[in-house]
Design an enzyme around this catalytic site. Structure first.
Site, PDB file in Angstrom:
ATOM      1  N   LYS A  26      42.624 -46.963  -1.587  1.00 30.91           N
ATOM      2  CA  LYS A  26      42.963 -48.071  -0.481  1.00 30.91           C
ATOM      3  C   LYS A  26      43.857 -46.996   0.202  1.00 30.91           C
ATOM      4  CE  LYS A  26      41.964 -52.147  -2.942  1.00 30.91           C
ATOM      5  NZ  LYS A  26      42.262 -53.327  -3.797  1.00 30.91           N
TER       6      LYS A  26
ATOM      7  N   GLN B 291      47.609 -55.862  -5.955  1.00 29.05           N
ATOM      8  CA  GLN B 291      46.419 -55.683  -6.658  1.00 29.05           C
ATOM      9  C   GLN B 291      46.119 -56.485  -8.062  1.00 29.05           C
ATOM     10  OE1 GLN B 291      43.946 -53.376  -5.717  1.00 29.05           O
ATOM     11  NE2 GLN B 291      42.662 -53.678  -7.220  1.00 29.05           N
TER      12      GLN B 291
ATOM     13  N   ASP C   9      43.522 -59.548   1.819  1.00 27.45           N
ATOM     14  CA  ASP C   9      42.615 -59.961   0.925  1.00 27.45           C
ATOM     15  C   ASP C   9      41.996 -61.161   1.278  1.00 27.45           C
ATOM     16  OD1 ASP C   9      42.375 -58.252  -1.060  1.00 27.45           O
ATOM     17  OD2 ASP C   9      44.135 -58.777  -2.055  1.00 27.45           O
TER      18      ASP C   9
HETATM   19  N1  GUN Z   1      41.043 -56.353  -7.798  1.00 28.80           N
HETATM   20  C1  GUN Z   1      39.675 -56.078  -7.893  1.00 28.80           C
HETATM   21  N2  GUN Z   1      39.287 -56.329  -6.497  1.00 28.80           N
HETATM   22  C2  GUN Z   1      40.515 -56.769  -5.787  1.00 28.80           C
HETATM   23  C3  GUN Z   1      40.597 -57.058  -4.429  1.00 28.80           C
HETATM   24  O1  GUN Z   1      39.526 -57.177  -3.594  1.00 28.80           O
HETATM   25  N3  GUN Z   1      41.834 -57.383  -3.863  1.00 28.80           N
HETATM   26  C4  GUN Z   1      43.189 -57.482  -4.816  1.00 28.80           C
HETATM   27  N4  GUN Z   1      44.094 -57.613  -4.202  1.00 28.80           N
HETATM   28  N5  GUN Z   1      42.698 -57.028  -6.139  1.00 28.80           N
HETATM   29  C5  GUN Z   1      41.442 -56.692  -6.465  1.00 28.80           C
END
Ligand code: GUN
Length: 285
Positions: free
Chosen positions: A54, A98, A121
Site C-alpha cells: 500500500k 489493517q 476502505d
Molecule cells: N485486510 C485484508 N484486506 C483488507 C482490506 O481491504 N482493508 C483492511 N483495512 N484490512 C484488510
C-alpha cells in the site's frame, strides 16, 4: 473452449497510470498531495506485506503516505488516540487500519471511530449505508476492483444472472450490491446454500470469495460463464491458488481471472482511487 484470461495486472497498471495523471493535476490545482495513513497493529506477516505494498502504491502515484506500526499489546485507548489524531490531521485524507487486529481490539469499534470522510476502505457503517442507497464516495476496494475488471473486459452486467459465493462484509455483500446496481439479477450463496452447484450453474457471471482453495470446479460452471476468483490461498506446496480450480474451469468459462494476477492487483489500485477521491472531497470543501 479456452477462456480469455482477464489480466488484472495489466488493467491495474493502466488504471494506476490514470490515477498518477489525475494526482499530478490535483497537486497543480490545490498545491498539496493526497495523503494516506496506514495503521498496523502487531506482527502478522501477511498484513505487513499488504501494508508495504500500500505504501509503495502511494509512492508510485505521487501521494504522501505514513505507516504507523503499533505493537501487538497496543491498548484500545492508544489506538483510539491515534485515530483521533489522524481524523483531525488536515494532511491525511485517507485512513486505513489493517485487519485483522489482535483479538483484544474490536475491529467494528475501531472502524466506527474513523471519520467516514477518511474511511477509504468503505467499511464504516455510514459508507456501507451509502452504498446500499447508491449515493457513495467510496466503494470497498475488492468489489470495486472486480467491477473495473468486468468493465475493462467489455462484459455487460445488465440483465445477467450473477451469482456471488460468499457473504462477507468486505467482499460478498458489497459485491452483490454493486452487481445489483449494474442491473444484474443477483443471488448470494453461502455455507448453508442447498445444492450450490445447481445455483452456480445458472450464473452468467460467477464471483467466488469463500477462501477455499480450488473449490469451484468445471461441473459447477455454465459453459461460457464469466468467472471471477477473489480467493487467495496457499497450497501445501507453498503455491498461491484461488477459490476456483483454474485448470478445469478455464476450459468451460468464456472469461476467467487467474490467481495471482487477477483481482489481487486491483485491490490496492482501488484504495489509491478512493484516497484521491477523499482528497478531492476535502479540497472542494
Ligand atoms: N485486510 C485484508 N484486506 C483488507 C482490506 O481491504 N482493508 C483492511 N483495512 N484490512 C484488510
Amino acid at each position: 473452449m479456452a477462456a480469455k484470461i482477464i489480466d488484472g495486472k495489466a488493467i491495474s497498471v493502466s488504471y494506476r497510470a490514470e490515477i498518477s495523471e489525475d494526482t499530478a493535476k490535483f497537486k497543480e490545482k490545490y498545491g498539496f498531495a493526497p495523503g494516506l495513513a496506514v495503521v498496523i497493529v502487531g506482527e502478522d506477516p501477511a498484513s505487513k506485506v499488504y501494508v508495504r505494498n500500500k505504501k509503495l502504491g502511494c509512492e508510485q502515484v505521487g501521494f504522501n503516505s505514513a505507516v504507523y506500526e503499533l505493537p501487538e499489546n497496543t491498548t484500545k485507548d492508544e489506538l483510539n488516540a491515534l485515530i483521533d489524531k489522524l481524523n483531525a490531521d488536515k494532511s491525511v485524507h485517507g485512513i486505513l487500519v489493517q485487519l485483522p487486529l489482535p483479538k483484544h481490539l474490536d475491529s467494528e469499534e475501531v472502524i466506527a471511530r474513523i471519520s467516514p470522510e477518511k474511511d477509504v476502505d468503505a467499511f464504516h457503517e455510514s459508507n456501507v449505508g451509502r452504498i446500499m442507497i447508491g449515493n457513495y464516495s467510496f466503494l470497498p476496494c475488492t468489489p470495486a476492483g472486480v467491477m473495473v475488471l468486468l468493465e475493462k473486459s467489455g462484459i455487460d452486467i445488465s440483465g445477467k444472472e450473477c451469482v456471488v459465493i460468499g457473504r462477507s462484509n468486505i467482499v460478498g455483500k458489497p459485491m452483490a450490491m454493486l452487481l445489483l446496481q449494474a442491473n444484474g439479477t443477483v443471488t448470494v450463496c453461502h455455507s448453508r446454500t442447498k445444492d450450490l452447484a445447481e445455483v452456480t450453474r445458472r450464473a452468467d457471471i460467477l464471483v467466488v470469495a469463500i477462501g477455499k482453495a480450488d473449490f469451484v470446479t468445471a461441473d459447477m460452471v455454465k459453459p461460457g460463464a464469466v468467472v471471477i476468483d477473489v480467493g487467495m490461498n496457499r497450497r501445501a506446496d507453498g503455491k498461491l491458488t484461488g477459490d476456483v480450480d483454474f485448470e478445469s474451469v478455464s476450459e468451460v468459462a468464456s472469461y476467467i481471472t487467474p490467481v495471482p494476477g487477477g483481482v489481487g492487483p486491483m485491490t490496492i489500485t482501488m484504495l489509491l482511487k478512493n484516497t484521491l477521491v477523499a482528497a478531492e472531497n476535502f479540497a472542494k470543501k
